[in-house]
Design a protein around this motif. Structure first.
Motif, PDB file in Angstrom:
ATOM      1  N   PRO A 139       0.824  -1.205   0.000  1.00  0.00           N
ATOM      2  CA  PRO A 139       0.000   0.000   0.000  1.00  0.00           C
ATOM      3  C   PRO A 139       0.860   1.257   0.000  1.00  0.00           C
TER       4      PRO A 139
ATOM      5  N   ALA B 110       0.718   5.289   0.401  1.00  0.00           N
ATOM      6  CA  ALA B 110      -0.157   6.343   0.913  1.00  0.00           C
ATOM      7  C   ALA B 110       0.490   7.693   0.699  1.00  0.00           C
TER       8      ALA B 110
ATOM      9  N   ARG C 258      -3.178   2.171  -3.316  1.00  0.00           N
ATOM     10  CA  ARG C 258      -3.023   3.547  -2.865  1.00  0.00           C
ATOM     11  C   ARG C 258      -4.205   3.993  -2.032  1.00  0.00           C
ATOM     12  N   PRO C 259      -4.071   4.009  -0.701  1.00  0.00           N
ATOM     13  CA  PRO C 259      -5.120   4.588   0.123  1.00  0.00           C
ATOM     14  C   PRO C 259      -5.054   6.105   0.086  1.00  0.00           C
TER      15      PRO C 259
ATOM     16  N   ASP D 125      -6.498   3.321   8.404  1.00  0.00           N
ATOM     17  CA  ASP D 125      -6.877   3.067   7.010  1.00  0.00           C
ATOM     18  C   ASP D 125      -5.901   2.088   6.354  1.00  0.00           C
ATOM     19  N   LEU D 126      -4.621   2.327   6.567  1.00  0.00           N
ATOM     20  CA  LEU D 126      -3.600   1.471   5.955  1.00  0.00           C
ATOM     21  C   LEU D 126      -3.750   0.019   6.419  1.00  0.00           C
TER      22      LEU D 126
ATOM     23  N   LEU E 274       4.726  -1.113   3.636  1.00  0.00           N
ATOM     24  CA  LEU E 274       4.041   0.174   3.568  1.00  0.00           C
ATOM     25  C   LEU E 274       4.974   1.220   2.977  1.00  0.00           C
TER      26      LEU E 274
ATOM     27  N   GLY F 221       4.914   5.242   2.555  1.00  0.00           N
ATOM     28  CA  GLY F 221       4.168   6.422   2.961  1.00  0.00           C
ATOM     29  C   GLY F 221       4.932   7.693   2.667  1.00  0.00           C
TER      30      GLY F 221
ATOM     31  N   SER G 146       1.751  10.712   5.564  1.00  0.00           N
ATOM     32  CA  SER G 146       1.511   9.267   5.563  1.00  0.00           C
ATOM     33  C   SER G 146       2.761   8.465   5.903  1.00  0.00           C
TER      34      SER G 146
ATOM     35  N   ALA H 185       2.588   5.362   8.424  1.00  0.00           N
ATOM     36  CA  ALA H 185       3.177   4.047   8.190  1.00  0.00           C
ATOM     37  C   ALA H 185       3.948   3.567   9.416  1.00  0.00           C
TER      38      ALA H 185
END
Length: 296
Positions: A45, A47, A74-75, A94-95, A108, A110, A114, A118
């Motif tokens: 993910p 972010a 991608r959040p 959210d992540l 992660l 970030g 973000s 992370a």
């Protein structure tokens, strides 16, 4: 992203890369891209605060697609239903929801605010996070010294950020982005700035950006000592958010448990190194992840 025989299998993803939203009311919209048809790694993910030039993670995803395949997502909290909760702790939630939805563990990636999120996610759920990459992150308590204002790019960036926050000014935010992208700018820069204008004039967007700017990274800093996975911090040498980006990156690494952190600098990059120099960032990420896999 480091393979482990004890981890659950990576989530499969269709090559259509359709957007998805995690169950249980998660605020993060998820887009799967970058070679996700053959996910030989766990999900990654990515972010990024959505007030920068739109599509800035896209160049990173395209660069990653030219390398061994993986499953990035991608959040984007400010693209979801809740524009009010801008703490790093909220973004971390959210992540983690995205990782559980896709199937973890995961790496992660970030950027900026973000990056701190992370860190929090990795400390809260170490079994779900195998490694963290932080790009120009706000991950610890910030302080400004009078001497810092002698650095022109820092002075320019700080004053424009403060003005955008205080007055809710789209013009000052655009002006900050010009400093944040010192040197190399994307070919579609003018188009992106037009998109920024449109986004920030939507109801709630500017207030979300102001909330993000006013959120202190103390919650992330408090979690640095609890991280148990390898962390790569990538900073741009021309980042206007710090008078000394090298020192900021080193301070984050030094606050992590011994041996877990690594700092790298991208020469000529501002606050968006992954957009200005995506190939360099991907090269650093892959080298870091191979090293993390060898240690696992």
């Amino acid at each position: 992203m480091s393979p482990s025989s004890s981890r659950p299998p990576a989530a499969s993803a269709s090559s259509s890369c359709s957007p998805r939203t995690p169950p249980a009311g998660g605020a993060a919209a998820v887009g799967c891209c970058g070679g996700c048809s053959t996910p030989s790694w766990p999900p990654a993910p990515t972010a990024e605060p959505r007030h920068g030039p739109p599509r800035s993670p896209g160049r990173l995803h395209r660069a990653r697609a030219r390398k061994p395949r993986r499953t990035p997502a991608r959040p984007a909290r400010c693209g979801g239903p809740d524009l009010r909760a801008w703490s790093r702790t909220a973004i971390a939630g959210d992540l983690l929801a995205v990782i559980r939805h896709l199937g973890g563990p995961a790496v992660l990636v970030g950027h900026s605010v973000s990056g701190g999120a992370a860190t929090i996610a990795a400390a809260q759920e170490p079994s779900l996070i195998t490694a963290v990459v932080e790009l120009a992150p706000f991950t610890r308590k910030q302080s400004i010294h009078l001497g810092d204002l002698r650095v022109k790019r820092f002075r320019q960036g700080t004053l424009r950020l403060l003005g955008a926050d205080a007055f809710g000014s789209v013009l000052l935010w655009r002006s900050y982005l010009d400093v944040a992208y010192l040197g190399v700018k994307p070919a579609d820069w003018d188009e992106r700035l037009g998109r920024v204008d449109s986004l920030l004039r939507e109801p709630g967007r500017m207030k979300a950006m102001q909330g993000m700017g006013r959120s202190a990274p103390t919650d992330a800093g408090a979690q640095l000592g609890g991280v148990r996975c390898p962390v790569l911090v990538i900073m741009g040498t021309l980042d206007p958010d710090w008078a000394d980006p090298h020192a900021e990156g080193s301070a984050i690494v030094n606050a992590l448990p011994s041996g877990l952190g690594r700092r790298e600098m991208i020469g000529g990059a501002g606050h968006y190194p992954h957009d200005q120099f995506p190939d360099q960032v991907v090269s650093l990420m892959l080298g870091f992840l191979r090293s993390a896999a060898a240690r696992a």
